[in-house]
Scaffold this motif. Sequence first.
Motif, PDB file in Angstrom:
ATOM      1  N   GLU A 135       0.831  -1.207   0.000  1.00 54.98           N
ATOM      2  CA  GLU A 135       0.000   0.000   0.000  1.00 54.98           C
ATOM      3  C   GLU A 135       0.864   1.254   0.000  1.00 54.98           C
ATOM      4  O   GLU A 135       0.576   2.237  -0.694  1.00 54.98           O
ATOM      5  CB  GLU A 135      -0.932   0.028   1.218  1.00 54.98           C
ATOM      6  CG  GLU A 135      -2.145  -0.872   1.086  1.00 54.98           C
ATOM      7  CD  GLU A 135      -1.802  -2.331   1.272  1.00 54.98           C
ATOM      8  OE1 GLU A 135      -2.485  -3.177   0.697  1.00 54.98           O
ATOM      9  OE2 GLU A 135      -0.805  -2.609   1.975  1.00 54.98           O
ATOM     10  N   THR A 136       1.940   1.235   0.788  1.00 51.28           N
ATOM     11  CA  THR A 136       2.816   2.406   0.830  1.00 51.28           C
ATOM     12  C   THR A 136       3.490   2.609  -0.517  1.00 51.28           C
ATOM     13  O   THR A 136       3.685   3.744  -0.962  1.00 51.28           O
ATOM     14  CB  THR A 136       3.892   2.247   1.910  1.00 51.28           C
ATOM     15  OG1 THR A 136       4.415   0.930   1.822  1.00 51.28           O
ATOM     16  CG2 THR A 136       3.360   2.517   3.276  1.00 51.28           C
ATOM     17  N   ILE A 137       3.853   1.517  -1.172  1.00 56.61           N
ATOM     18  CA  ILE A 137       4.502   1.665  -2.475  1.00 56.61           C
ATOM     19  C   ILE A 137       3.538   2.295  -3.469  1.00 56.61           C
ATOM     20  O   ILE A 137       3.911   3.207  -4.220  1.00 56.61           O
ATOM     21  CB  ILE A 137       4.997   0.296  -2.977  1.00 56.61           C
ATOM     22  CG1 ILE A 137       6.111  -0.201  -2.066  1.00 56.61           C
ATOM     23  CG2 ILE A 137       5.470   0.386  -4.407  1.00 56.61           C
ATOM     24  CD1 ILE A 137       6.624  -1.540  -2.422  1.00 56.61           C
ATOM     25  N   PHE A 138       2.277   1.804  -3.491  1.00 57.57           N
ATOM     26  CA  PHE A 138       1.305   2.379  -4.423  1.00 57.57           C
ATOM     27  C   PHE A 138       1.112   3.867  -4.114  1.00 57.57           C
ATOM     28  O   PHE A 138       1.056   4.703  -5.012  1.00 57.57           O
ATOM     29  CB  PHE A 138      -0.037   1.648  -4.339  1.00 57.57           C
ATOM     30  CG  PHE A 138       0.053   0.170  -4.621  1.00 57.57           C
ATOM     31  CD1 PHE A 138      -0.775  -0.722  -3.975  1.00 57.57           C
ATOM     32  CD2 PHE A 138       0.971  -0.327  -5.537  1.00 57.57           C
ATOM     33  CE1 PHE A 138      -0.705  -2.080  -4.225  1.00 57.57           C
ATOM     34  CE2 PHE A 138       1.056  -1.676  -5.784  1.00 57.57           C
ATOM     35  CZ  PHE A 138       0.209  -2.563  -5.123  1.00 57.57           C
ATOM     36  N   ALA A 139       1.022   4.168  -2.825  1.00 55.63           N
ATOM     37  CA  ALA A 139       0.817   5.574  -2.442  1.00 55.63           C
ATOM     38  C   ALA A 139       1.996   6.427  -2.862  1.00 55.63           C
ATOM     39  O   ALA A 139       1.815   7.564  -3.340  1.00 55.63           O
ATOM     40  CB  ALA A 139       0.584   5.667  -0.937  1.00 55.63           C
ATOM     41  N   SER A 140       3.203   5.903  -2.718  1.00 58.34           N
ATOM     42  CA  SER A 140       4.371   6.704  -3.085  1.00 58.34           C
ATOM     43  C   SER A 140       4.433   6.914  -4.586  1.00 58.34           C
ATOM     44  O   SER A 140       4.812   7.997  -5.055  1.00 58.34           O
ATOM     45  CB  SER A 140       5.639   6.035  -2.574  1.00 58.34           C
ATOM     46  OG  SER A 140       5.939   4.911  -3.333  1.00 58.34           O
ATOM     47  N   GLU A 141       4.040   5.899  -5.354  1.00 59.20           N
ATOM     48  CA  GLU A 141       4.017   6.074  -6.811  1.00 59.20           C
ATOM     49  C   GLU A 141       3.002   7.138  -7.199  1.00 59.20           C
ATOM     50  O   GLU A 141       3.262   7.993  -8.064  1.00 59.20           O
ATOM     51  CB  GLU A 141       3.667   4.748  -7.495  1.00 59.20           C
ATOM     52  CG  GLU A 141       4.724   3.664  -7.321  1.00 59.20           C
ATOM     53  CD  GLU A 141       5.990   3.958  -8.087  1.00 59.20           C
ATOM     54  OE1 GLU A 141       5.926   4.070  -9.317  1.00 59.20           O
ATOM     55  OE2 GLU A 141       7.044   4.095  -7.441  1.00 59.20           O
ATOM     56  N   VAL A 142       1.827   7.076  -6.571  1.00 59.48           N
ATOM     57  CA  VAL A 142       0.794   8.070  -6.882  1.00 59.48           C
ATOM     58  C   VAL A 142       1.279   9.470  -6.519  1.00 59.48           C
ATOM     59  O   VAL A 142       1.042  10.450  -7.239  1.00 59.48           O
ATOM     60  CB  VAL A 142      -0.514   7.715  -6.147  1.00 59.48           C
ATOM     61  CG1 VAL A 142      -1.510   8.844  -6.232  1.00 59.48           C
ATOM     62  CG2 VAL A 142      -1.114   6.450  -6.722  1.00 59.48           C
ATOM     63  N   GLN A 143       2.004   9.558  -5.415  1.00 61.68           N
ATOM     64  CA  GLN A 143       2.539  10.839  -4.986  1.00 61.68           C
ATOM     65  C   GLN A 143       3.530  11.391  -6.020  1.00 61.68           C
ATOM     66  O   GLN A 143       3.523  12.577  -6.350  1.00 61.68           O
ATOM     67  CB  GLN A 143       3.233  10.663  -3.630  1.00 61.68           C
ATOM     68  CG  GLN A 143       3.737  11.935  -3.009  1.00 61.68           C
ATOM     69  CD  GLN A 143       2.624  12.942  -2.810  1.00 61.68           C
ATOM     70  OE1 GLN A 143       1.472  12.585  -2.567  1.00 61.68           O
ATOM     71  NE2 GLN A 143       2.958  14.203  -2.962  1.00 61.68           N
ATOM     72  N   TYR A 144       4.400  10.479  -6.518  1.00 59.78           N
ATOM     73  CA  TYR A 144       5.358  10.882  -7.547  1.00 59.78           C
ATOM     74  C   TYR A 144       4.634  11.417  -8.772  1.00 59.78           C
ATOM     75  O   TYR A 144       5.026  12.442  -9.356  1.00 59.78           O
ATOM     76  CB  TYR A 144       6.226   9.678  -7.924  1.00 59.78           C
ATOM     77  CG  TYR A 144       7.365   9.993  -8.839  1.00 59.78           C
ATOM     78  CD1 TYR A 144       7.196  10.023 -10.219  1.00 59.78           C
ATOM     79  CD2 TYR A 144       8.635  10.274  -8.336  1.00 59.78           C
ATOM     80  CE1 TYR A 144       8.239  10.324 -11.060  1.00 59.78           C
ATOM     81  CE2 TYR A 144       9.690  10.558  -9.173  1.00 59.78           C
ATOM     82  CZ  TYR A 144       9.490  10.584 -10.540  1.00 59.78           C
ATOM     83  OH  TYR A 144      10.531  10.882 -11.367  1.00 59.78           O
ATOM     84  N   LEU A 145       3.565  10.751  -9.148  1.00 63.13           N
ATOM     85  CA  LEU A 145       2.805  11.203 -10.310  1.00 63.13           C
ATOM     86  C   LEU A 145       2.208  12.586 -10.058  1.00 63.13           C
ATOM     87  O   LEU A 145       2.222  13.451 -10.929  1.00 63.13           O
ATOM     88  CB  LEU A 145       1.679  10.209 -10.622  1.00 63.13           C
ATOM     89  CG  LEU A 145       2.081   8.868 -11.229  1.00 63.13           C
ATOM     90  CD1 LEU A 145       0.865   7.992 -11.405  1.00 63.13           C
ATOM     91  CD2 LEU A 145       2.766   9.059 -12.562  1.00 63.13           C
TER      92      LEU A 145
END
Lengths: 341, 218
Positions: free
Chosen positions: B174-184
């Motif tokens: 979940e944290t990885i998905f959130a961090s990717e979304v944040q990068y976007l």
Amino acid sequence: MTSSLRNSVHRRNHKERSQLAHRSKLGLLEKHADYVKRARDYHSKQDRLTRLKQKVAERNKDEFYFSMTKEKTKGGVHIKDRGNVALPTDIVKVLKTQDENYIRTMRAAGVKKIDKIKNKLMEMADLLKTNTDDLEHHDIDAELDEEEVEILKKAKILPETQSHGTKRKHILFAESSAEASQISKLKKGKGKQTHETNPPAIEEAETEVDLGWKEPAKKSKKSAETKAKTSADMEVDSELPRDLEQRRRLLKELSARLERDRQLRYAEREFEMQRLLMGKGGKKKIQGVEKVEGDDEDEDREETQDEIDARRGRRQKSTFKVVDETTYRPRIYKWRLERKR
Amino acid sequence: MLVTKNLVPGDSVYGEKRISIDGGVEGTKTEYRVWNPFRSKLAAGVLGGLDDIFIRPGAKVLYLGAASGTSVSHVADIVGPEGNVYAVEFSPRSGRDLINMAKKRTNVIPIVEDARLPNKYRMLLPLVDVIFADVAQPDQARIVVHNAESFLKEGGHVIISIKASCIDSTMPPETIFASEVQYLKEHNFKPIEQVTLEPYERDHAMVTAVYCRHGIPK
């Protein structure tokens, strides 16, 4: 002297008497000839036994015959060799490689069939019944059983270890709280539409007034409607079980084929091991076949008398022990490293 | 069953099942190819509940991480003869299969090149409507952003398939998905939705976003 034919021509033949009807379960009625036969047989056997007893009594403990140097006895009884010679090692190797190749061919054929079944399963849209949107068909059977999920995992269709949050998550991003409430209203609105279509139908049914006489047209229409509905439902209901039926059948066949593939894999490994052991090179045994922390609770349990009685004394059909890879460690040999010449 | 209408009737790309149904006009048949959600991440996303994948007939799609072209063929079926699929794949062996597939489907343009260097294939692409990325690299988001800056139109969409174990195998997904979304978000993408591909893949998620080249409107 009238020698009448009375003495020479006997009118009536004497018939042999047979076993009485109420004693028919005892078999044929024994006559003297049968008795004599039986007695002679019995006495001949008795005579043989007495002669053997005499021979045993008058045996010479120090008897010796030169053939005793090569003949074999087991427990005092003379054992004669059957005459089968062991095959030489190279022929055995050839035969075993033939067996190994056969097993490998059968396994390859099995693997192809497994792939075909997996493809068929993967194509089915309702393989994993995860969305319960169809509230019309309250199918409890639509969900996969635990065993079926196990089969799918073993076939590597589903991932082996489920991640912690096994429920699928669908997240929608919104810029502000206003947008978020709008999106959630949209989602609810979609659901509301279906509810609104139902009330009008109920209203129509209520306005039907009993006029006191049959109105064939309307009634038949209504009955036709309801008949059509029920028949449609029936069709759908019979369709659903057919899909489930096919899915269940495919999964059952898949599990059987996976089991067969596993057995063949073990057989292949065993053949390879035997071939290497017959090969050249000095080898050292490191480990034999061992059990790893075997669950000894149910292994080779002493059977209580009740269990034997339940089977009425007969032995159980031989149940093959499942050789689990995790509970048995295979034998390990180490070959000395030698340069090939 | 998820199917796409076959652009090249009578041809099966990777041995998938084809279904022929009587077409609208008398005597014709339309052929559909079955789309396997266990093999294709995009199909898994569609069945998983993505509201909109933005790949529609006539669209121009940049497909990063095309592999052997199994998913690309389905995307090509969807975009139809008016649309185009620009399939980028780095590995030469998969590239060979991709090229063979592209020989049959003329709306697929195979590019055997590293997606990290969009400059190398910039002369082959016009501005595209959608970018689909399934590259399975740790710097996946950076690759997508770089390609979007070069090729994605304003208001275009991006669909990324994120494999958590590929980006960082120690952190929870979940944290990885959130961090990717944040990068976007930091790079002018406005995320729309995120779906985990749960029963089909483990620790995978699909994220869709809109590209706002001149900053996300507040």
